[in-house]
Every structure is written in structure tokens, then in C-alpha cells.
Write an enzyme that holds these catalytic residues in place. Structure first.
Site, short mmCIF file in Angstrom:
data_model
loop_
_atom_site.label_atom_id
_atom_site.label_comp_id
_atom_site.label_asym_id
_atom_site.label_seq_id
_atom_site.Cartn_x
_atom_site.Cartn_y
_atom_site.Cartn_z
CG ASP A 201 -8.24 -5.10 -7.58
OD1 ASP A 201 -7.76 -6.24 -7.46
OD2 ASP A 201 -7.75 -4.22 -8.32
CD GLU A 272 -5.11 -7.18 -4.12
OE1 GLU A 272 -4.50 -8.14 -4.57
OE2 GLU A 272 -5.58 -6.29 -4.85
C1 BGC Z 1 -5.84 -8.25 -8.71
C2 BGC Z 1 -5.10 -8.58 -9.98
C3 BGC Z 1 -5.21 -7.37 -10.89
C4 BGC Z 1 -4.72 -6.10 -10.20
C5 BGC Z 1 -5.13 -4.88 -10.94
C6 BGC Z 1 -5.00 -7.13 -8.16
O1 BGC Z 1 -4.32 -7.14 -7.12
O2 BGC Z 1 -5.95 -9.32 -7.81
O3 BGC Z 1 -5.60 -9.73 -10.59
O4 BGC Z 1 -4.44 -7.59 -12.04
O5 BGC Z 1 -5.27 -5.98 -8.90
O6 BGC Z 1 -6.50 -4.66 -10.82
#
Ligand code: BGC
Length: 517
Positions: A201, A272
Site C-alpha cells: 500500500d 501502489e
Molecule cells: C489505499 C487507501 C488508503 C490509503 C492509506 C491507499 O492508497 O488504497 O484505501 O486509504 O492507501 O493507507
């Protein structure tokens, strides 16, 4: 047979566990519920499942605020439920990816609870603690992605701490080797339990040694476009010099890669990643350099307001320019953070309400024909629309709750799955009420009903994925031509030694056609 690793061509089905299937009647989805629906997922012919966080968490950001990385939140079940689930996933021939959050944890994690007590406790340096300016104000101009300052005050330490998201999500200090080792242990724990990969994440928000905490600069090219107003202040700044995309990320990636590689070379790390406008691909490339992450999750098809055909072409070509010949990226049209593609893209492509199903199927075919992997978000296989009529008092997403009704946040794409039209809450739960309401609009597209309906999106997508598995141009190589076409079509070739497949996506007739050339 393909020489590619499974993740280089994988179609990954994303589950938001709170909204998939409730097995114990508390109105909240859980792991046993997921286990009971695995045949439905396997029936699509996807290769892997990614489940959003189900770890111990006070659920301020619904699992992205973790208070124990190595245990299951009781509302989702137990480690035994997890073991049963993963074993069935593997028996059905699929892989399992879980969602690790390395950049921040919950403010109720024992690490932070200890750290915030004083300036000299054993965890004192596990987070980013910074003295106030002489006039008491925050250390610099950094903003939180969810609105407001990226700093909160801790009276016991007389210092501010950094959080790129909610104040309940303090950023870990990756400059501290003890923090890095603690996160390494998390990776080993889940790999030892048989997990096949991680979706990592918000990797671009990992912070290491940030001193001297320089201000972000103004973004001279800022245009509001279709960004939600509530996010505009954040994007008025450039972040990649000071706040985000810092070198500590590469140290983290390299550590995780070494750990993953020690498990038979088949475990997958997908990060991500984002960057200042126009830099996402450049940043993604750096993150997937040798010895780092296997792939990054590409945001470019997920834009909040959707994309025209030209916009889709540009986004795909930008990615292909950088990644052609590799499987180092993953495409997605929907996830738990943006309005659903069935609604968003219908508007952006100027299509009518009766064209939703055909468009959804076309988008699914498009993303699974691109190089690399792709993520299908729960409900896309049914053409579920975004749910915009949730009463304000029933909203849950802290981001939406803060800004409603001007901005609805992310509940609109997170409402529970529907399984059988005739069952209470569409078969999602036997509870009187569910954590977010089930949409009555969704009932006509209930999953088990659609899986048995000839010609449904579910069935057509399953047939398409079966066909896809037999296309050497898609399965044996990750090479494609630049996307061409006109204002209503996208055309590209997928190319392997054995086959060149011309793929044409027509957004007027909403059909995809394929020709060997
Ligand atoms: C997740 C979100 C989350 C954020 C903070 C992201 O990019 O997909 O759902 O709120 O990270 O952890």
C-alpha cells in the site's frame, strides 16, 4: 508453455473483505464468507485474488490503519479461518495476494502508543517526530492526502508527528533499522503462511530520513480538472522533492525483494505507486529496477472523473512507452478508492445508461489484453454501478464523512456485494442492517444469479478469459504496439514469436474484435 512468471500475465480479482460476504450475521464481511464464495471467483478463470487488509485494526481507515500486522481483526475471523481460506484458494488453482501497509500503522499500534509517551522510550524514534517552529506552528507546509495538515501535535512529547493520511495513521520512520526489521518480519510471517504475493500500500508515501523537512513547492501546472475539490489543496503542491517518493522507498523495496526471492522465486511484490503529475511512469520504473519490486500498480486508468477514448489511449501509451516487453505493471479500472468504472467511464465516454453492460465488458477485455497484470475489482464482473444515494448518516469512509455532501468519498464503491436477488441484503448478510447499505439498484445484477445467466457479463468475461489463456501473444510475451485508432477506437497488436494478434476496441459499437495477422 510460457516462460513468464504467473504474475506477469495475471488477472487478479480484488476483494474488499468488509463487503464481500458476511458468514456470522454481524453485517460485516469476513474470511469465512470469502471462503464460501471462492468457487464463484474461480468460475471466472482469474489467476489470483488480492484481499484488502483484514489485520487487527481499529478500522479508522477500514484496515489501512493496522494495529497488529500478524493477526486477523476479530470481525474478519481468525488465523485458522485464514489458513482454511488460503488452502481452498490454492486447491482451486489460484494465488493469494494480501495487502501490506508499510508506510504507516494505526495510532493504536503498540509501536506508536509507546513512541508517543516520551522522547526517550525504546520506540521514541520509530515515527517522524519534529519540534514545532518557534511560534508553535507545524514544521512545514505538508498536507495530508485526506485534507488538512500532515502534522498532529503530541502534548507529551511537545512535538508534531507526520501522517500523510489520517492523523490516526502515523508514518513509520524507515530510517530506523528496527522499523525496517519489524516490517521484514511481517513479510516472512505471511510468506511462511503460504501467501503468494503482496500488494504494498501507498509505497510512494514511505518516509525515511526527511530532515531538514523542506517545504513542498507550488505546482505551477495545477489545473483542477475533474479532481474532487477536497483534494485540490494537496495537488496544488509538488511532493516528489520533499514529502513523497523519497530514497527510503528503494531500501524498503530491496529488502522486501530479497525476502521474496528467498521463497522459491515465485512470490510477487506489487507496489501502489504515484508521482507528481506526469511522473508516475518514471517513478514506477525506478521502483521496479533490478532487485526492487516486481511490478507497480498503475493509477492512470483510475482517474476520478474517468477518461475519454483519447485519454485511455494516452494513459496506455504512456505506460507502454516505459514498460513494453515486461510485466512490471498492473492496470486497473476500478478499486476501493475511486467511483466504480461502470458509472465513471459511462459518463466520460458519453454513453447512455442502457450501454453500461456492454461498456463494462469491453473495459474488462481491454485491461486484460494489455501487457502485464490487471486487477478486476469485486462487482466489475457484474457491471455494478457506483452507489451515490447512501444517506449521509450511514456513510463510513472518514474522507467522505468529513466532506459530505459536497464530496462523497469512497463508500460509493464499497457497498456490499449482492449474491441472490431474492435473499435478504442480496444474500450478503443475515443481519438486520449491514455496515454500509446494500444497493437495491444492484439486486438485478446479483452474482450467483448472473453466473447462471447466459450472456451475462460474468459469463461472457469467463468465456473471454478462457479464450485469453490460449493466446500465445498475450500469455507468452509482454510486447505490444503503440495504441492507435481514432476518437472512438483503440487498436493495438499483441506480439509473441508464435502469434501477432490485432486487438480492436470500438467504443461506438462497444465490441472488441481480434484478428491474427
Ligand atoms: C489505499 C487507501 C488508503 C490509503 C492509506 C491507499 O492508497 O488504497 O484505501 O486509504 O492507501 O493507507
Amino acid at each position: 508453455m510460457s516462460d513468464l512468471k504467473w504474475w506477469e500475465t495475471a488477472v487478479i480479482y480484488q476483494i474488499y473483505p468488509r463487503s464481500y460476504q458476511d458468514s456470522n450475521g454481524d453485517g460485516i464481511g469476513d474470511l469465512k464468507g470469502i471462503t464460501s464464495r471462492l468457487e464463484y471467483i474461480a468460475g471466472l478463470g482469474v489467476d489470483a485474488i488480492w484481499i484488502s487488509p483484514f489485520f487487527m485494526s481499529p478500522q479508522r481507515d477500514f484496515g489501512y490503519d493496522i494495529s497488529n500486522y500478524c493477526d486477523i481483526n476479530p470481525e474478519y475471523g481468525t488465523l485458522a479461518d485464514f489458513d482454511e481460506m488460503i488452502s481452498k484458494i490454492h486447491d482451486l488453482g489460484m494465488k493469494l495476494m494480501i495487502d501490506i501497509v508499510p508506510a504507516h500503522c494505526s495510532d493504536l499500534h503498540p509501536w506508536f502508543e509507546e513512541s508517543r509517551q516520551s522522547r526517550d522510550n525504546p520506540k521514541a524514534d520509530w515515527f517522524h517526530w519534529v519540534d514545532p517552529n518557534p511560534d508553535g506552528t507545524v514544521p512545514n507546509n505538508w498536507l495530508s492526502f485526506f485534507g488538512g495538515q500532515a502534522w498532529s501535535w503530541e502534548p507529551r512529547r511537545q512535538q508534531y508527528y507526520l501522517h500523510n493520511f489520517l492523523s490516526e495513521q502515523p508514518n513509520l520512520n524507515h530510517a530506523n533499522p528496527e522499523v525496517r526489521e519489524a516490517l521484514n518480519q511481517v513479510a516472512r510471517f505471511w510468506f511462511d503462511r503460504g501467501v503468494d504475493g503482496f500488494r504494498l500500500d501507498a509505497v510512494h508515501t514511505i518516509n525515511g530520513d526527511q530532515a531538514p523537512y523542506l517545504d513542498n513547492t507550488a505546482n505551477p501546472d495545477f489545473v483542477p480538472g475533474n479532481l474532487p475539490q477536497q483534494q485540490q489543496p494537496f495537488f496544488r503542491q509538488l511532493h516528489d522533492v520533499a514529502q513523497l517518493n523519497q530514497p527510503a522507498i528503494q531500501t524498503f523495496s530491496e529488502n522486501y525483494r530479497k525476502i521474496a526471492d528467498a521463497y522459491n522465486g515465485d512470490r510477487f511484490l506489487m507496489g501502489e505507486v504515484d508521482g507528481d503529475k506526469g511522473r508516475a511512469m518514471e517513478v514506477s520504473k525506478t521502483f521496479t529496477d533490478t532487485g526492487r519490486l516486481h511490478a507497480t500498480y498503475n493509477f492512470d486508468l483510475l482517474t476520478w472523473g474517468g477518461l475519454s477514448v483519447d485519454g485511455l489511449r494516452d494513459a496506455i501509451n504512456n505506460a507502454v512507452d516505459v514498460f513494453n516487453g515486461s510485466g512490471r505493471l498492473c492496470f486497473a479500472f476500478s478499486n476501493h478508492d475511486v467511483p466504480r468504472s461502470a458509472t465513471r467511464q459511462l459518463a466520460a465516454l458519453a454513453l447512455g445508461p442502457d450501454q453500461g453492460d456492454a461498456m463494462q465488458l469491453l473495459l474488462l477485455k481491454l485491461e486484460t489484453c494489455l501487457i502485464g497484470s490487471s486487477c478486476v475489482y469485486q462487482g466489475e464482473e457484474l457491471g455494478l454501478e457506483d452507489v451515490t444515494d447512501i444517506p449521509v448518516e450511514q456513510m463510513q469512509d472518514p474522507w467522505g464523512v468529513k466532506f459530505a455532501p459536497a464530496f462523497l468519498g469512497r463508500d460509493t464503491c464499497r457497498t456490499p456485494m449482492v449474491w441472490e436477488k431474492s435473499n435478504q441484503h442480496g444474500g450478503f448478510s443475515t443481519a438486520e442492517s449491514t455496515w454500509l447499505p446494500v444497493s437495491s439498484q444492484h439486486l438485478k445484477r446479483a452474482g450467483l444469479d448472473m453466473a447462471q445467466t447466459d450472456g451475462s457479463i460474468y459469463q461472457q468475461f469467463a468465456q473471454f478469459l478462457a479464450w485469453r489463456k490460449n493466446q500465445p501473444a498475450i500469455m507468452n510475451a509482454n510486447t505490444m504496439s503503440t495504441v492507435s485508432g481514432d476518437a472512438r477506437t483503440l487498436v493495438f497488436d499483441r506480439i509473441s514469436d508464435a502469434q501477432t494478434l490485432r486487438c480492436t476496441f470500438d467504443f461506438d459499437t462497444l465490441t472488441a474484435s481480434f484478428e491474427e495477422i
